[in-house]
Design a protein around this motif. Structure first.
Motif, PDB file in Angstrom:
ATOM      1  N   LYS A  55       0.843  -1.181   0.000  1.00 15.12           N
ATOM      2  CA  LYS A  55       0.000   0.000   0.000  1.00 15.12           C
ATOM      3  C   LYS A  55       0.884   1.238   0.000  1.00 15.12           C
ATOM      4  CE  LYS A  55      -3.730   2.080   2.695  1.00 15.12           C
ATOM      5  NZ  LYS A  55      -4.580   2.539   1.685  1.00 15.12           N
ATOM      6  N   LYS A  61       2.247   8.875  -2.657  1.00 14.90           N
ATOM      7  CA  LYS A  61       1.354   9.196  -3.784  1.00 14.90           C
ATOM      8  C   LYS A  61       1.518  10.641  -4.219  1.00 14.90           C
ATOM      9  CE  LYS A  61      -2.255   6.032  -2.322  1.00 14.90           C
ATOM     10  NZ  LYS A  61      -3.606   5.947  -1.783  1.00 14.90           N
ATOM     11  N   GLU A 124      -5.035   2.203  -7.997  1.00 15.17           N
ATOM     12  CA  GLU A 124      -5.084   1.228  -6.911  1.00 15.17           C
ATOM     13  C   GLU A 124      -6.161   0.196  -7.192  1.00 15.17           C
ATOM     14  OE1 GLU A 124      -5.588   3.325  -3.271  1.00 15.17           O
ATOM     15  OE2 GLU A 124      -3.509   3.978  -3.235  1.00 15.17           O
ATOM     16  N   SER A 126      -7.871  -3.463  -5.558  1.00 14.81           N
ATOM     17  CA  SER A 126      -7.917  -4.369  -4.409  1.00 14.81           C
ATOM     18  C   SER A 126      -8.457  -5.709  -4.888  1.00 14.81           C
ATOM     19  CB  SER A 126      -8.774  -3.797  -3.294  1.00 14.81           C
ATOM     20  OG  SER A 126     -10.059  -3.518  -3.759  1.00 14.81           O
ATOM     21  N   PRO A 141      -4.559  -5.197  -1.155  1.00 17.70           N
ATOM     22  CA  PRO A 141      -4.368  -3.990  -1.963  1.00 17.70           C
ATOM     23  C   PRO A 141      -3.037  -4.020  -2.713  1.00 17.70           C
ATOM     24  CG  PRO A 141      -3.912  -3.510   0.315  1.00 17.70           C
ATOM     25  CD  PRO A 141      -4.366  -4.932   0.256  1.00 17.70           C
ATOM     26  N   SER A 143      -1.058  -1.682  -6.243  1.00 15.80           N
ATOM     27  CA  SER A 143      -1.169  -0.527  -7.132  1.00 15.80           C
ATOM     28  C   SER A 143      -0.438  -0.804  -8.430  1.00 15.80           C
ATOM     29  CB  SER A 143      -0.554   0.714  -6.474  1.00 15.80           C
ATOM     30  OG  SER A 143      -1.183   1.001  -5.269  1.00 15.80           O
TER      31      SER A 143
END
Length: 164
Positions: A55, A61, A124, A126, A141, A143
């Motif tokens: 994550k 980010k 992202e 999941s 999760p 990305s």
């Protein structure tokens, strides 16, 4: 004799820590690396998609999104400076940037100093466990980080013929 004078003069046993102040990004001592103009013929782009299993933090980010149209060296400098306390995430983000750069260097012989980050997208996803029937929060999760690098190619120089 000099040793005795030094000991008399320096009675303080404290350790002094001097930290170097970070230079500003507009580089007053030299010209910054300019983003290539759109009409420059020798600029090309290459897109890389990287799956990141962990994550991403909000700082990471934000940092990745700030790299749009930025010189690669400055982006790495920002990661090293801003994520100094979080060494694991710093190393992961540096690996994310290093792998496409190494690919460009190895496959296309592009110089490290001729690479800019054109665009970065983070999506992202999941992964839901399909075998669980109830609505629990057992998601994995991860990305996808899409990096579009802009690089400048140079015309190879001709080797001079020997005189003899």
């Amino acid at each position: 004799m000099n040793r005795i004078l030094y000991e008399i003069r320096c009675k303080c046993k404290e350790e002094i820590s001097i930290t170097k102040k970070r230079k500003s990004s507009n580089r007053s001592e030299g010209k910054p690396f300019l983003y290539p103009s759109p009409n420059e013929i020798t600029s090309k782009t290459k897109t890389f998609q990287i799956k990141y299993d962990k994550k991403l933090s909000s700082v990471a980010k934000f940092l990745l999104n700030s790299f749009q149209n930025k010189y690669l060296y400055y982006a790495m400098d920002d990661i090293l400076y801003l994520l100094k306390p979080n060494s694991i995430e710093r190393n992961n983000l540096l690996e994310i940037l290093y792998s496409p750069v190494l690919s460009l260097q190895n496959n296309l012989s592009i110089n490290f100093f001729d690479i800019w980050i054109h665009e970065i997208y983070i999506s992202e996803v999941s992964k839901v466990n399909k075998f669980l029937t109830n609505n629990c929060q057992n998601f994995e999760p991860f990305s996808y980080i899409t990096i579009k690098l802009l690089y400048r190619t140079k015309i190879p120089t001709k080797k001079r013929e020997s005189l003899w």
